[in-house]
Write a protein that holds these residues in place. Structure first.
Motif, mmCIF file in Angstrom:
data_model
loop_
_atom_site.group_PDB
_atom_site.id
_atom_site.type_symbol
_atom_site.label_atom_id
_atom_site.label_comp_id
_atom_site.label_asym_id
_atom_site.label_seq_id
_atom_site.Cartn_x
_atom_site.Cartn_y
_atom_site.Cartn_z
ATOM 1 N N ASP A 1 -35.528 -5.802 30.108
ATOM 2 C CA ASP A 1 -36.192 -6.384 31.268
ATOM 3 C C ASP A 1 -35.478 -5.926 32.532
ATOM 4 O O ASP A 1 -34.246 -5.955 32.605
ATOM 5 C CB ASP A 1 -36.177 -7.911 31.194
ATOM 6 N N HIS B 1 -35.071 -13.854 17.403
ATOM 7 C CA HIS B 1 -35.982 -13.117 18.273
ATOM 8 C C HIS B 1 -35.321 -12.909 19.624
ATOM 9 O O HIS B 1 -34.411 -13.645 19.997
ATOM 10 C CB HIS B 1 -37.293 -13.894 18.434
ATOM 11 N N PRO B 2 -35.781 -11.909 20.411
ATOM 12 C CA PRO B 2 -35.210 -11.710 21.744
ATOM 13 C C PRO B 2 -35.370 -12.974 22.584
ATOM 14 O O PRO B 2 -36.251 -13.797 22.320
ATOM 15 C CB PRO B 2 -36.054 -10.573 22.330
ATOM 16 N N ASN C 1 -30.586 -7.465 26.666
ATOM 17 C CA ASN C 1 -31.215 -7.753 25.373
ATOM 18 C C ASN C 1 -32.368 -6.795 25.093
ATOM 19 O O ASN C 1 -33.270 -6.635 25.911
ATOM 20 C CB ASN C 1 -31.738 -9.179 25.351
ATOM 21 N N ASP C 2 -32.333 -6.171 23.916
ATOM 22 C CA ASP C 2 -33.403 -5.263 23.501
ATOM 23 C C ASP C 2 -34.692 -6.044 23.308
ATOM 24 O O ASP C 2 -34.738 -7.009 22.549
ATOM 25 C CB ASP C 2 -33.014 -4.555 22.206
ATOM 26 N N GLN C 3 -35.732 -5.631 23.993
ATOM 27 C CA GLN C 3 -37.037 -6.284 23.909
ATOM 28 C C GLN C 3 -38.043 -5.457 23.105
ATOM 29 O O GLN C 3 -39.213 -5.797 23.049
ATOM 30 C CB GLN C 3 -37.602 -6.509 25.321
ATOM 31 N N THR D 1 -40.658 -5.334 31.659
ATOM 32 C CA THR D 1 -39.884 -4.613 30.653
ATOM 33 C C THR D 1 -40.110 -3.122 30.807
ATOM 34 O O THR D 1 -41.239 -2.676 31.004
ATOM 35 C CB THR D 1 -40.298 -5.065 29.236
ATOM 36 N N THR E 1 -30.659 -8.535 18.726
ATOM 37 C CA THR E 1 -30.819 -9.989 18.798
ATOM 38 C C THR E 1 -29.592 -10.759 18.317
ATOM 39 O O THR E 1 -29.442 -11.929 18.627
ATOM 40 C CB THR E 1 -32.056 -10.455 18.001
ATOM 41 N N ASP F 1 -39.908 -7.604 18.351
ATOM 42 C CA ASP F 1 -39.860 -9.042 18.166
ATOM 43 C C ASP F 1 -40.733 -9.344 16.957
ATOM 44 O O ASP F 1 -41.950 -9.382 17.052
ATOM 45 C CB ASP F 1 -40.380 -9.753 19.423
ATOM 46 N N ARG G 1 -29.597 -14.989 26.196
ATOM 47 C CA ARG G 1 -29.769 -13.931 27.183
ATOM 48 C C ARG G 1 -28.402 -13.395 27.604
ATOM 49 O O ARG G 1 -27.495 -14.154 27.921
ATOM 50 C CB ARG G 1 -30.513 -14.464 28.401
ATOM 51 N N PRO H 1 -38.632 -13.982 28.027
ATOM 52 C CA PRO H 1 -38.598 -13.083 29.179
ATOM 53 C C PRO H 1 -38.155 -13.833 30.439
ATOM 54 O O PRO H 1 -38.398 -15.029 30.588
ATOM 55 C CB PRO H 1 -40.048 -12.615 29.324
#
Length: 176
Positions: free
Chosen positions: A94, A165-166, A145-147, A109, A47, A150, A35, A169
């Motif tokens: 987020d 992966h991200p 972080n780009d969500q 998000t 990521t 995934d 994160r 959350p």
């Protein structure tokens, strides 16, 4: 139709394919990105931690009742801005309401694709965060972080899954 020699070799060919890397669980690994540092304005990263060339910013926020459900009490209404994002398939980050110690009180998000284009090329939007104790909110922060994507995990798709992966959350109570 097919020569007997060709048909006789078919089971061997299937065994070779089954043992190849295409169907082997040994080649599939999952990882979770670390994160990034939360802030009011962040450079969004993929990521692997590389910047996407997109920034996201909390422009302002306030407490107040949501107009559609005023009886539910105060919520956090915030406005955000994406610079450098694609209107259709851009990133998501987020957004979290935090207390004075940067402890998350409520998060969700927000996606650049859900924002409106501005004359300067930015994408802007607003949203509401539900928090248990609105009087404790000291600000709204974004996680870089780009969500938005995934991909499948190894468990979901052994052949095409895996990779980084991200991060998980942010949850209520997490320190940002």
């Amino acid at each position: 139709m097919f020569p007997a020699r060709l048909l006789a070799g078919a089971p061997l060919a299937l065994v070779i394919l089954a043992l190849s890397g295409c169907s082997s669980p040994w080649g599939c690994t999952d990882a979770t990105a670390e994160r990034g540092e939360a802030g009011v304005r962040v450079e969004i990263e993929d990521t692997s931690g590389r910047p996407l060339g997109v920034t996201a910013e909390v422009v302002d926020w306030r407490l107040g009742p949501h107009p559609q459900v005023p009886a539910e009490g105060d919520r956090v209404h915030f406005h955000y801005r994406f610079d450098g994002a694609d209107e259709i398939s851009g990133p998501g980050v987020d957004a979290c309401a935090v207390d004075k110690d940067r402890v998350a009180l409520g998060c969700q998000t927000v996606y650049s694709s859900g924002a409106w284009p501005e004359p300067d090329g930015a994408l802007t939007g607003d949203d509401w965060l539900v928090v248990e104790h609105p009087e404790q909110v000291a600000g709204v922060l974004l996680i870089p972080n780009d969500q938005s994507y995934d991909g499948p995990t190894c468990e979901q798709d052994i052949k095409d899954g895996g990779g980084t992966h991200p991060p998980e959350p942010v949850g209520t109570g997490d320190q940002l």
